[in-house]
Write a protein that holds these residues in place. Sequence first.
Motif, PDB file in Angstrom:
ATOM      1  N   UNK A  94       5.534  11.391  -2.991  1.00 62.76           N
ATOM      2  CA  UNK A  94       4.583  10.031  -2.456  1.00 62.76           C
ATOM      3  C   UNK A  94       3.751   9.657  -3.485  1.00 62.76           C
ATOM      4  N   UNK A  95       3.674  10.513  -4.614  1.00 55.86           N
ATOM      5  CA  UNK A  95       2.990   9.760  -5.981  1.00 55.86           C
ATOM      6  C   UNK A  95       3.871   8.182  -5.689  1.00 55.86           C
ATOM      7  N   UNK A  96       5.231   8.678  -6.325  1.00 56.17           N
ATOM      8  CA  UNK A  96       6.076   7.069  -6.465  1.00 56.17           C
ATOM      9  C   UNK A  96       6.331   6.445  -5.663  1.00 56.17           C
ATOM     10  N   UNK A  97       5.842   6.625  -4.086  1.00 58.95           N
ATOM     11  CA  UNK A  97       5.839   5.721  -3.279  1.00 58.95           C
ATOM     12  C   UNK A  97       4.460   5.269  -3.276  1.00 58.95           C
ATOM     13  N   UNK A  98       3.296   5.756  -3.461  1.00 62.69           N
ATOM     14  CA  UNK A  98       1.721   5.180  -3.703  1.00 62.69           C
ATOM     15  C   UNK A  98       2.052   4.170  -4.487  1.00 62.69           C
ATOM     16  N   UNK A  99       2.445   4.479  -5.846  1.00 60.91           N
ATOM     17  CA  UNK A  99       2.873   3.437  -6.678  1.00 60.91           C
ATOM     18  C   UNK A  99       3.241   2.050  -6.805  1.00 60.91           C
ATOM     19  N   UNK A 100       4.521   2.401  -5.806  1.00 56.41           N
ATOM     20  CA  UNK A 100       5.200   1.628  -5.547  1.00 56.41           C
ATOM     21  C   UNK A 100       4.621  -0.053  -4.638  1.00 56.41           C
ATOM     22  N   UNK A 101       4.079   1.188  -3.775  1.00 53.89           N
ATOM     23  CA  UNK A 101       2.363   0.519  -2.668  1.00 53.89           C
ATOM     24  C   UNK A 101       1.288  -0.032  -3.080  1.00 53.89           C
ATOM     25  N   UNK A 102       1.098   0.362  -3.884  1.00 59.53           N
ATOM     26  CA  UNK A 102       0.006  -0.056  -5.157  1.00 59.53           C
ATOM     27  C   UNK A 102       0.686  -1.408  -5.994  1.00 59.53           C
ATOM     28  N   UNK A 103       1.622  -1.487  -6.427  1.00 57.40           N
ATOM     29  CA  UNK A 103       1.926  -2.756  -6.973  1.00 57.40           C
ATOM     30  C   UNK A 103       2.624  -4.100  -6.081  1.00 57.40           C
ATOM     31  N   UNK A 104       2.461  -3.699  -4.658  1.00 62.70           N
ATOM     32  CA  UNK A 104       2.843  -4.807  -4.151  1.00 62.70           C
ATOM     33  C   UNK A 104       1.679  -5.274  -3.860  1.00 62.70           C
ATOM     34  N   UNK A 105       0.242  -4.290  -3.498  1.00 64.45           N
ATOM     35  CA  UNK A 105      -0.898  -4.683  -3.279  1.00 64.45           C
ATOM     36  C   UNK A 105      -1.210  -5.816  -4.429  1.00 64.45           C
ATOM     37  N   UNK A 106      -1.068  -6.060  -5.389  1.00 67.73           N
ATOM     38  CA  UNK A 106      -1.276  -6.254  -6.921  1.00 67.73           C
ATOM     39  C   UNK A 106      -0.535  -7.138  -6.636  1.00 67.73           C
ATOM     40  N   UNK A 107       0.606  -7.348  -6.135  1.00 65.78           N
ATOM     41  CA  UNK A 107       1.744  -8.681  -6.193  1.00 65.78           C
ATOM     42  C   UNK A 107       0.640  -9.499  -4.656  1.00 65.78           C
ATOM     43  N   UNK A 108       0.735  -8.958  -4.063  1.00 66.99           N
ATOM     44  CA  UNK A 108       0.184  -9.679  -2.552  1.00 66.99           C
ATOM     45  C   UNK A 108      -1.584  -9.741  -3.154  1.00 66.99           C
ATOM     46  N   UNK A 109      -2.344  -9.872  -3.433  1.00 69.93           N
ATOM     47  CA  UNK A 109      -3.595  -9.654  -3.982  1.00 69.93           C
ATOM     48  C   UNK A 109      -3.326 -11.499  -5.325  1.00 69.93           C
ATOM     49  N   UNK A 110      -2.517 -11.064  -6.369  1.00 68.75           N
ATOM     50  CA  UNK A 110      -2.054 -11.688  -6.921  1.00 68.75           C
ATOM     51  C   UNK A 110      -2.515 -10.885  -8.586  1.00 68.75           C
ATOM     52  N   UNK A 111      -1.798 -11.589  -9.730  1.00 66.31           N
ATOM     53  CA  UNK A 111      -1.501 -11.769 -10.791  1.00 66.31           C
ATOM     54  C   UNK A 111      -3.707 -11.510 -11.557  1.00 66.31           C
ATOM     55  N   UNK A 112      -3.794 -12.621 -11.082  1.00 70.54           N
ATOM     56  CA  UNK A 112      -5.256 -12.841 -11.732  1.00 70.54           C
ATOM     57  C   UNK A 112      -5.851 -12.242 -11.517  1.00 70.54           C
ATOM     58  N   UNK A 113      -5.935 -11.076 -10.053  1.00 72.59           N
ATOM     59  CA  UNK A 113      -7.117 -11.541  -9.389  1.00 72.59           C
ATOM     60  C   UNK A 113      -7.819 -10.102  -9.613  1.00 72.59           C
ATOM     61  N   UNK A 114      -8.961 -10.249 -10.116  1.00 69.52           N
ATOM     62  CA  UNK A 114      -9.446  -8.864 -10.980  1.00 69.52           C
ATOM     63  C   UNK A 114      -9.631  -7.525  -9.466  1.00 69.52           C
ATOM     64  N   UNK A 115      -9.807  -8.086  -8.552  1.00 69.44           N
ATOM     65  CA  UNK A 115     -10.215  -7.234  -7.543  1.00 69.44           C
ATOM     66  C   UNK A 115      -9.385  -5.875  -7.408  1.00 69.44           C
ATOM     67  N   UNK A 116      -7.887  -6.873  -7.376  1.00 68.41           N
ATOM     68  CA  UNK A 116      -6.609  -6.230  -7.549  1.00 68.41           C
ATOM     69  C   UNK A 116      -6.283  -4.874  -8.577  1.00 68.41           C
ATOM     70  N   UNK A 117      -6.111  -5.682  -9.422  1.00 71.57           N
ATOM     71  CA  UNK A 117      -6.305  -4.833 -11.001  1.00 71.57           C
ATOM     72  C   UNK A 117      -7.444  -3.586 -10.597  1.00 71.57           C
ATOM     73  N   UNK A 118      -8.118  -3.907 -10.312  1.00 71.63           N
ATOM     74  CA  UNK A 118      -8.960  -2.390 -10.386  1.00 71.63           C
ATOM     75  C   UNK A 118      -8.996  -1.738  -9.323  1.00 71.63           C
TER      76      UNK A 118
END
Length: 116
Positions: free
Chosen positions: A47-71
């Motif tokens: 479950x934690x590996x899956x959550x990490x992959x989903x979070x990486x997808x969230x960063x990609x979706x928000x954009x690499x330059x998005x401070x809110x995504x990185x936070x």
Amino acid sequence: MRVARGCAAAVVFAFAALVVLFSFGGTVEMESFPGLHDNMAPVVVGMLVFAALVAAGGVALAGVRSYAGWIAAACLLALMALRMWTLAPMLHCWSYDSVGRHDGAYHCVNRNAMRF
């Protein structure tokens, strides 16, 4: 378009946080109640590996330059680190089907080997 991607990223981050929070429930009986319990540690790690992959997808979706995504990703990483800190003592029982706790230590048991 940018607003839609931001909202979608927020939903993705919320889903990842929900998966991490559900992972806490997978082993709460091992940490709280005495006796033998099913070993759910491998499922929780998945479950934690899956959550990490989903979070990486969230960063990609928000954009690499998005401070809110990185936070949001940093908050999820901190939550996952806390989960791994509470899960680490029982990971040595990975190949056993049951885990028991006595005097603060986890004991690995195969229930099938105990039957006559």
